[in-house]
Design an enzyme around this catalytic site. Structure first.
Site, mmCIF file in Angstrom:
data_model
loop_
_atom_site.group_PDB
_atom_site.id
_atom_site.type_symbol
_atom_site.label_atom_id
_atom_site.label_comp_id
_atom_site.label_asym_id
_atom_site.label_seq_id
_atom_site.Cartn_x
_atom_site.Cartn_y
_atom_site.Cartn_z
ATOM 1 N N ASP A 148 0.550 -1.211 0.107
ATOM 2 C CA ASP A 148 -0.028 -0.231 -0.759
ATOM 3 C C ASP A 148 0.947 1.030 -0.278
ATOM 4 O O ASP A 148 2.072 1.051 0.202
ATOM 5 C CB ASP A 148 -0.863 0.265 1.226
ATOM 6 C CG ASP A 148 -2.220 0.443 0.743
ATOM 7 O OD1 ASP A 148 -3.055 0.338 0.052
ATOM 8 O OD2 ASP A 148 -2.342 2.061 0.851
ATOM 9 N N GLU B 139 -13.310 -8.235 -9.058
ATOM 10 C CA GLU B 139 -13.903 -9.262 -7.738
ATOM 11 C C GLU B 139 -15.346 -9.444 -8.030
ATOM 12 O O GLU B 139 -15.979 -8.393 -7.415
ATOM 13 C CB GLU B 139 -12.803 -8.397 -7.029
ATOM 14 C CG GLU B 139 -13.266 -9.066 -5.386
ATOM 15 C CD GLU B 139 -12.859 -10.708 -4.949
ATOM 16 O OE1 GLU B 139 -11.800 -11.220 -5.675
ATOM 17 O OE2 GLU B 139 -13.864 -11.684 -4.457
ATOM 18 N N PHE B 140 -16.213 -9.771 -7.056
ATOM 19 C CA PHE B 140 -17.511 -10.082 -6.766
ATOM 20 C C PHE B 140 -17.708 -9.838 -5.015
ATOM 21 O O PHE B 140 -18.779 -10.391 -4.260
ATOM 22 C CB PHE B 140 -18.103 -11.182 -7.280
ATOM 23 C CG PHE B 140 -17.479 -11.047 -8.848
ATOM 24 C CD1 PHE B 140 -18.636 -10.486 -10.192
ATOM 25 C CD2 PHE B 140 -17.032 -11.861 -9.329
ATOM 26 C CE1 PHE B 140 -18.386 -10.016 -10.799
ATOM 27 C CE2 PHE B 140 -16.817 -11.644 -10.639
ATOM 28 C CZ PHE B 140 -17.610 -11.137 -11.663
ATOM 29 N N LEU B 141 -16.363 -9.977 -4.082
ATOM 30 C CA LEU B 141 -17.125 -10.006 -2.900
ATOM 31 C C LEU B 141 -17.688 -9.220 -2.365
ATOM 32 O O LEU B 141 -18.564 -7.724 -2.534
ATOM 33 C CB LEU B 141 -15.813 -10.244 -2.077
ATOM 34 C CG LEU B 141 -15.143 -9.104 -2.445
ATOM 35 C CD1 LEU B 141 -15.005 -7.779 -1.035
ATOM 36 C CD2 LEU B 141 -13.587 -9.222 -2.133
ATOM 37 N N ARG B 142 -18.755 -9.432 -0.604
ATOM 38 C CA ARG B 142 -19.506 -8.054 -0.070
ATOM 39 C C ARG B 142 -18.625 -7.858 0.814
ATOM 40 O O ARG B 142 -17.868 -8.935 1.361
ATOM 41 C CB ARG B 142 -20.979 -9.196 -0.276
ATOM 42 C CG ARG B 142 -21.775 -9.538 -1.421
ATOM 43 C CD ARG B 142 -22.997 -10.048 -0.540
ATOM 44 N NE ARG B 142 -22.300 -11.473 0.032
ATOM 45 C CZ ARG B 142 -22.628 -12.741 0.017
ATOM 46 N NH1 ARG B 142 -23.808 -12.065 0.415
ATOM 47 N NH2 ARG B 142 -21.961 -13.709 0.842
ATOM 48 N N PHE C 105 -31.550 -8.980 -2.609
ATOM 49 C CA PHE C 105 -31.074 -7.357 -3.038
ATOM 50 C C PHE C 105 -33.175 -7.280 -3.229
ATOM 51 O O PHE C 105 -33.641 -6.566 -3.922
ATOM 52 C CB PHE C 105 -30.666 -7.540 -4.377
ATOM 53 C CG PHE C 105 -29.455 -7.656 -4.030
ATOM 54 C CD1 PHE C 105 -28.165 -5.908 -3.847
ATOM 55 C CD2 PHE C 105 -28.535 -8.484 -4.071
ATOM 56 C CE1 PHE C 105 -27.137 -5.962 -3.122
ATOM 57 C CE2 PHE C 105 -27.209 -8.321 -3.410
ATOM 58 C CZ PHE C 105 -26.599 -7.769 -2.768
ATOM 59 N N GLY D 267 -26.194 1.641 -1.997
ATOM 60 C CA GLY D 267 -24.736 3.091 -1.536
ATOM 61 C C GLY D 267 -23.621 2.266 -1.409
ATOM 62 O O GLY D 267 -23.497 0.778 -2.289
ATOM 63 N N CYS E 19 -19.268 0.681 -4.292
ATOM 64 C CA CYS E 19 -19.619 0.120 -5.497
ATOM 65 C C CYS E 19 -20.263 0.671 -6.525
ATOM 66 O O CYS E 19 -20.396 0.886 -7.368
ATOM 67 C CB CYS E 19 -19.048 -1.486 -5.482
ATOM 68 S SG CYS E 19 -17.962 -1.906 -5.243
ATOM 69 N N LYS F 156 -20.862 4.130 -8.292
ATOM 70 C CA LYS F 156 -20.267 4.143 -8.567
ATOM 71 C C LYS F 156 -20.078 3.514 -10.404
ATOM 72 O O LYS F 156 -20.051 4.477 -11.225
ATOM 73 C CB LYS F 156 -18.520 4.778 -8.250
ATOM 74 C CG LYS F 156 -17.778 3.581 -7.983
ATOM 75 C CD LYS F 156 -16.545 2.969 -7.587
ATOM 76 C CE LYS F 156 -15.557 2.539 -7.362
ATOM 77 N NZ LYS F 156 -15.631 0.722 -7.916
HETATM 78 N N1 NAD Z 1 -15.356 -2.826 -1.465
HETATM 79 C C1 NAD Z 1 -15.813 -3.701 -2.064
HETATM 80 O O1 NAD Z 1 -16.571 -4.692 -1.770
HETATM 81 C C2 NAD Z 1 -15.292 -4.138 -3.284
HETATM 82 C C3 NAD Z 1 -15.470 -5.437 -4.353
HETATM 83 C C4 NAD Z 1 -15.425 -5.953 -5.633
HETATM 84 C C5 NAD Z 1 -14.580 -4.935 -6.121
HETATM 85 N N2 NAD Z 1 -14.355 -3.778 -5.491
HETATM 86 C C6 NAD Z 1 -13.222 -3.231 -6.469
HETATM 87 O O2 NAD Z 1 -12.649 -3.224 -5.615
HETATM 88 C C7 NAD Z 1 -11.119 -1.971 -6.222
HETATM 89 C C8 NAD Z 1 -10.987 -1.462 -4.977
HETATM 90 O O3 NAD Z 1 -11.998 -0.999 -4.201
HETATM 91 P P1 NAD Z 1 -11.477 -0.619 -2.682
HETATM 92 O O4 NAD Z 1 -13.332 -0.895 -1.792
HETATM 93 O O5 NAD Z 1 -10.637 -2.396 -2.018
HETATM 94 O O6 NAD Z 1 -10.971 -0.339 -2.017
HETATM 95 P P2 NAD Z 1 -10.043 0.942 -1.316
HETATM 96 O O7 NAD Z 1 -9.585 2.683 -1.214
HETATM 97 O O8 NAD Z 1 -10.720 0.231 0.493
HETATM 98 O O9 NAD Z 1 -8.284 0.836 -1.159
HETATM 99 C C9 NAD Z 1 -7.332 0.612 -2.472
HETATM 100 C C10 NAD Z 1 -5.884 0.577 -2.024
HETATM 101 O O10 NAD Z 1 -5.006 1.004 -2.506
HETATM 102 C C11 NAD Z 1 -4.186 1.736 -2.268
HETATM 103 N N3 NAD Z 1 -3.181 2.457 -3.242
HETATM 104 C C12 NAD Z 1 -3.568 3.226 -3.702
HETATM 105 N N4 NAD Z 1 -2.817 3.748 -4.990
HETATM 106 C C13 NAD Z 1 -1.718 3.141 -4.680
HETATM 107 C C14 NAD Z 1 -0.181 3.072 -5.311
HETATM 108 N N5 NAD Z 1 -0.137 3.398 -5.860
HETATM 109 N N6 NAD Z 1 0.295 1.560 -4.648
HETATM 110 C C15 NAD Z 1 -0.225 1.134 -3.554
HETATM 111 N N7 NAD Z 1 -1.150 1.104 -2.933
HETATM 112 C C16 NAD Z 1 -2.214 1.919 -4.005
HETATM 113 C C17 NAD Z 1 -4.556 2.489 -1.622
HETATM 114 O O11 NAD Z 1 -3.724 3.358 -0.157
HETATM 115 C C18 NAD Z 1 -5.656 1.699 -0.689
HETATM 116 O O12 NAD Z 1 -5.871 1.328 0.552
HETATM 117 C C19 NAD Z 1 -12.213 -0.586 -7.018
HETATM 118 O O13 NAD Z 1 -12.080 -0.543 -8.067
HETATM 119 C C20 NAD Z 1 -13.703 -1.285 -6.550
HETATM 120 O O14 NAD Z 1 -14.663 -1.020 -7.105
HETATM 121 C C21 NAD Z 1 -14.512 -3.109 -4.673
#
Ligand code: NAD
Length: 431
Positions: free
Chosen positions: A30, A151-154, A249, A257, A260, A263
């Protein structure tokens, strides 16, 4: 396999601990040095069932390490997962700045046969974009492949979902790279769909847009139920027994909200506009969702006697859904903002996200528990479906409030029981 996971957020951290659990050697990066330090000490920075245990086990086994910066993680890795955020840009499109930045960072250290994998939710064409960024940064090895693996996790069930997926989608034109990913996931029992990158990227958006459509659909039905004196919970039950529809759902409430759905719906609408296809159905889904929050504010105003100025409102639940501490795009926060705008005094309690919420919506007073929030309230608004709200001592609550009125925006409580206790009770789409 040696795996790099870039981004230690909800998706990256879950992927990292689960892949270590499956026996891989994982380095998770990170840019947030504090987060990396906490993770290295075994402290989980997010609220997710099973995460602390898998984090501790991974660290103890030596198969899981946390590093600052993508290039440290990617050096020598067979597979590099990009799990960084893809927020909504000003025009609704997904902002790919973070993905491009990571691609540039890892380019100099990639091994000759590395597989770079987009796990972030990214629009059609992003696999190609990453290929281009890598090649502009000097990656010339024919062996390096880029794949899409959405990724499809909830949230709230992230570990369970990662380890028990309904399916694994791999979008890649290179059979050998698809083979590497299939092998990586061989410890999981799930159908693996290997397809082209564009289809894999579209699958993720289509799946989220469809689920958002279900939410807006049942909310629209709930709104109609209120007018024709039907009960949306009965309707959803009767629909859900149909195997073609299913129960999930179909819960009426304040709208979807989270980080995901909003956006991803906006990004798919952007994609469709750019492609010249007017996706009016999805635009309608967004409209219903926006209006639904307003309907909840109307219910709260009505329950308060017609005006909110100076009314103490107890808000129960701030996260966008139960069992997570995630406040991103939470309908509850949007509703709090509206209540404050109308002059209400908002006192809130959330089981997981209290303090963070105070920073997000200044003006909301955060309380230690649901009872404290209810003290002196003119109306209680239950906005997130935390199970513990079902089991509160409502007789006690009836003595704490100034006026016994509850707006149950999640249809969590039993209307007759609430009315027996003297509460003016209103919900969503219920008689
Ligand atoms: N949260 C969900 O439930 C979920 C489920 C499926 C898919 N997604 C998708 O997965 C992606 C990530 O979502 P998230 O909720 O985990 O996001 P998040 O904001 O929780 O995590 C992203 C992380 O990436 C880090 N980061 C950013 N730039 C970086 C870099 N250059 N090097 C290293 N680390 C870096 C950030 O500091 C942050 O900790 C998004 O595209 C989202 O749409 C999310």
């Amino acid at each position: 396999m040696r795996v790099a996971v870039v981004g230690a957020g909800y998706v990256g951290l879950t992927s990292a601990v689960c892949l270590a659990h499956l026996g891989h050697d994982v380095r998770c990066a990170d840019i947030d040095a504090d987060r990396v330090a906490r993770l290295t000490k075994g402290e989980a920075p997010i609220h997710e069932a099973g995460l602390p245990e898998l984090l501790a086990a991974g660290l103890a086994s030596g198969r899981l390490r946390f590093v600052v910066g993508a290039s440290d993680a990617a050096t020598g890795a067979d597979v590099v997962f990009l799990c960084v955020q893809t927020p909504q840009g000003a025009d609704g499109a997904a902002d790919l700045t973070f993905v491009e930045q990571v691609a540039r960072e890892i380019a100099p250290v990639l091994g000759p046969e590395a597989v770079v994998v987009n796990k972030s939710t990214v629009p059609v064409g992003t696999t190609r974009l990453v290929e281009r960024v890598l090649s502009e940064a000097g990656v010339v090895h024919d062996g390096v492949a880029v794949a899409s693996n959405p990724e499809f996790l909830r949230e709230g069930q992230a570990i369970h979902d990662f380890l028990n997926p309904d399916r694994i989608v791999i979008g890649c034109d290179r059979p050998e790279a698809a083979g590497v990913l299939t092998e990586l996931y061989s410890g999981l029992r799930a159908p693996v769909l290997v397809t082209d990158p564009a289809s894999a990227e579209m699958i993720k958006y289509a799946a989220n847009a469809f689920l958002a459509t279900k939410v807006s659909f049942i909310n629209a039905i709930a709104n109609l139920c209120e007018v024709v004196d039907a009960d949306v919970r009965e309707v959803a039950l009767g629909m859900g027994y149909d195997a073609r529809i299913g129960f999930q759902f179909l819960k009426a409430g304040p709208g979807y909200g989270g980080s995901c759905f909003p956006k991803d719906v906006a990004a798919l609408l952007h994609t469709s506009r750019a492609a010249g296809y007017p996706f009016e159905l999805l635009a309608g889904v967004e409209d219903v969702n926006r209006a639904q929050r307003e309907r909840i504010v109307d219910k709260i105003r009505r329950a308060a006697g017609g005006a909110l100025a100076e009314v103490p409102v107890a808000v129960w639940g701030l996260t966008f859904k139960a069992d997570t501490d995630d406040l991103r795009e939470s309908p509850a926060l949007a509703i709090c903002e509206r209540l404050l705008t109308e002059g209400a005094r908002v006192r809130a309690f959330d089981p997981a996200a209290g303090e963070q919420a105070a920073e997000r919506v200044p003006g909301v007073e955060i309380c230690a528990d649901a009872y404290a929030a209810a003290e002196g309230a003119g109306v209680i608004a239950l906005l997130t479906e935390w199970d513990e709200f079902r089991w509160l001592d409502y007789e006690r609550i009836a003595t704490l409030v100034d006026r016994p009125a509850i707006v149950d925006a999640r249809n969590l409580l039993d209307p007759p029981a609430m009315r027996r206790l003297g509460f003016a009770y209103s919900a969503v789409g219920r008689r």
